[in-house]
Design an enzyme around this catalytic site. Structure first.
Site, PDB file in Angstrom:
ATOM      1  N   ASP A  21      29.241  37.101  24.534  1.00 41.13           N
ATOM      2  CA  ASP A  21      30.255  36.041  25.246  1.00 41.13           C
ATOM      3  C   ASP A  21      29.151  35.308  26.127  1.00 41.13           C
ATOM      4  O   ASP A  21      28.074  35.891  26.510  1.00 41.13           O
ATOM      5  CB  ASP A  21      31.217  36.526  26.015  1.00 41.13           C
ATOM      6  CG  ASP A  21      31.843  35.631  26.964  1.00 41.13           C
ATOM      7  OD1 ASP A  21      32.246  34.423  26.422  1.00 41.13           O
ATOM      8  OD2 ASP A  21      32.358  36.000  27.994  1.00 41.13           O
TER       9      ASP A  21
ATOM     10  N   ASP B  17      33.583  39.349  28.795  1.00 42.25           N
ATOM     11  CA  ASP B  17      34.381  39.747  29.981  1.00 42.25           C
ATOM     12  C   ASP B  17      35.637  39.043  30.137  1.00 42.25           C
ATOM     13  O   ASP B  17      36.615  39.534  30.861  1.00 42.25           O
ATOM     14  CB  ASP B  17      33.617  39.030  31.147  1.00 42.25           C
ATOM     15  CG  ASP B  17      33.702  37.468  31.224  1.00 42.25           C
ATOM     16  OD1 ASP B  17      33.511  37.032  30.285  1.00 42.25           O
ATOM     17  OD2 ASP B  17      34.149  37.118  32.198  1.00 42.25           O
TER      18      ASP B  17
ATOM     19  N   ASP C 168      29.988  32.965  29.542  1.00 34.06           N
ATOM     20  CA  ASP C 168      30.424  32.742  30.905  1.00 34.06           C
ATOM     21  C   ASP C 168      30.855  34.018  31.397  1.00 34.06           C
ATOM     22  O   ASP C 168      31.890  34.725  30.606  1.00 34.06           O
ATOM     23  CB  ASP C 168      31.460  31.846  31.341  1.00 34.06           C
ATOM     24  CG  ASP C 168      30.931  30.388  30.962  1.00 34.06           C
ATOM     25  OD1 ASP C 168      30.621  29.831  32.135  1.00 34.06           O
ATOM     26  OD2 ASP C 168      31.244  29.706  29.805  1.00 34.06           O
TER      27      ASP C 168
END
Ligand SMILES: [Mg+2]
Length: 417
Positions: free
Chosen positions: A152, A360, A154
């Site tokens: 991922d 996250d 961000d």
């Protein structure tokens, strides 16, 4: 900040998550949440914010005043003008005494919260061990296999920042990703538009999937030519690639200017008077950021977004970290994007390949779930706070992600000596 527990583990969700109580909207307005977890035994820990008077405190003061007998405060103004030095000293003592008491109360609350967080953090490490401390548990099963890496962006490769346009990754992180991609097939799967995440990362060695996997660029595969929504295109270097966009039919609805009320402009117009709200074009997903919106206006943001999408039954609302995301109703998510990329990269044989996904966000849970249920790889949750997850391991923050990527490279180099 919500603390929740189920029968197996304590859970700490993201600070101030968007939920029924924080938005104070009816359940019909609530954003859709992909993964579902037990809602039992919620325990809310109040967060103190500077400059904001907690309504509960205000009510408490009102109750105390109404139930207390008249005191010095109730004397008339003329009498106050005749205050003696003794009165002044007494009032000063009262103020000092109150401040001392306040300090004591706040210190105690702060201490309890810190203790709770440390306990929950320990619980996270027990249930989702550190991918660094448990590195051998990850690499031992990978012996004789190829590791395929999915990242991922961000909050995983870059820190979460107030301005989403400034979520830059560090040069050290870029070097770590570049190095790891030399040894392992690596793909970025982000909620951002594919072009935007490529601008942030800037590495040609990777594969990119934007819009939560609804916009995938991969190598040319003849077998995909008959795949619906898969077309030939060229990348930034002019190389021929396959472009898979399963939600392409939704683009006119979201952006076409000829439409009287296309979604992107409607969202921008409906939220432009809300200070701090930001609407971002992520191609197949429109993101409404409320990270910089005063908490008292979060309800307004949710209502304005709902007012727009209520006219579009083929769109749905999901939420990430302080962001509402409007996206097409299609059976596609980051988990399916991982499966597609593994096939596209000819890495779908679990006997030879060990996929690892690092992320996250709530949307990354779909990818964790695919790997867990397929028993064919590991999800690694990036979080400094305990929360329920389909991941197997955890890392605290992007700094630890970088250390993990470097460790993979060292492991690969030494294991092939
Ligand atoms: Mg993320």
């Amino acid at each position: 900040m919500d603390l929740k527990s189920n029968h197996t583990a304590l859970v700490l969700a993201d600070p101030a998550p968007l939920n029924k109580s924080t938005l104070r909207v009816s359940s019909g307005l609530l954003p859709y949440s992909g993964a579902t977890f037990s809602q039992n035994l919620f325990l809310t820990v109040p967060t103190m914010k500077a400059g904001i008077l907690d309504i509960r405190t205000s009510n408490c003061l009102d109750s105390m005043e109404s139930s207390s007998p008249p005191d010095k405060k109730s004397r008339d103004f003329n009498n106050d003008l005749e205050s003696t030095d003794t009165d002044v000293a007494y009032r000063a003592w009262l103020v000092v005494d109150f401040l001392c008491l306040s300090d004591f109360i706040f210190d105690t609350i702060r201490g309890v919260i810190n203790l709770l967080l440390r306990t929950l953090s320990f619980a996270l490490q027990l249930k989702y061990p550190s991918a660094l401390a448990s590195f051998d548990l990850i690499t031992n099963p990978a012996k004789g296999k190829r590791i395929a890496l999915f990242l991922d962006y961000d909050g995983t490769l870059s820190p979460i920042v107030d301005n989403p346009d400034c979520a830059f990754m560090s040069n050290d992180m870029r070097a770590a990703v570049k190095n790891v991609a030399e040894f392992f097939p690596t793909a970025i799967i982000s909620g951002r538009s594919r072009d935007k995440v490529y601008e942030f990362v800037g590495l040609t060695e990777l594969n990119y999937a934007g819009s939560h996997g609804m916009d995938i660029m991969g190598p040319v595969r003849q077998s995909f030519d008959d795949h619906s929504n898969c077309i030939r295109s060229t990348d930034n270097q002019g190389k021929e690639v396959n472009l898979f966009q399963p939600a392409s039919e939704f683009l006119p609805m979201i952006y076409e200017n000829s439409r009287p009320s296309q979604v992107f402009n409607s969202l921008a117009n409906n939220t432009k008077d809300i200070r701090g709200a930001k609407v971002e074009n992520n191609k197949f997903c429109v993101s409404v950021h409320y990270r910089n919106v005063d908490e008292k206006d979060w309800t307004v943001v949710a209502q304005r977004v709902h007012d727009v999408i209520r006219n579009y039954p083929r769109l749905r609302l999901t939420h990430g970290r302080k962001v509402l995301e409007v996206r097409p109703v299609i059976n596609w998510d980051k988990g399916k994007a991982v499966t597609f990329l593994l096939e596209s990269l000819e890495l779908s044989n679990c006997e030879d390949v060990l996929p690892i996904y690092v992320g996250d966000d709530q949307t990354d849970e779909d990818a964790f779930k695919v790997l867990r249920e397929g028993n064919c790889g590991y999800g690694i949750l990036v979080s400094s706070l305990p929360k329920e997850s389909n991941a197997f391991f955890s890392l605290k923050d992007p700094q630890e992600v970088m250390e993990f990527l470097k460790s993979l490279v060292v492991w690969k180099k030494t294991s092939t000596l």
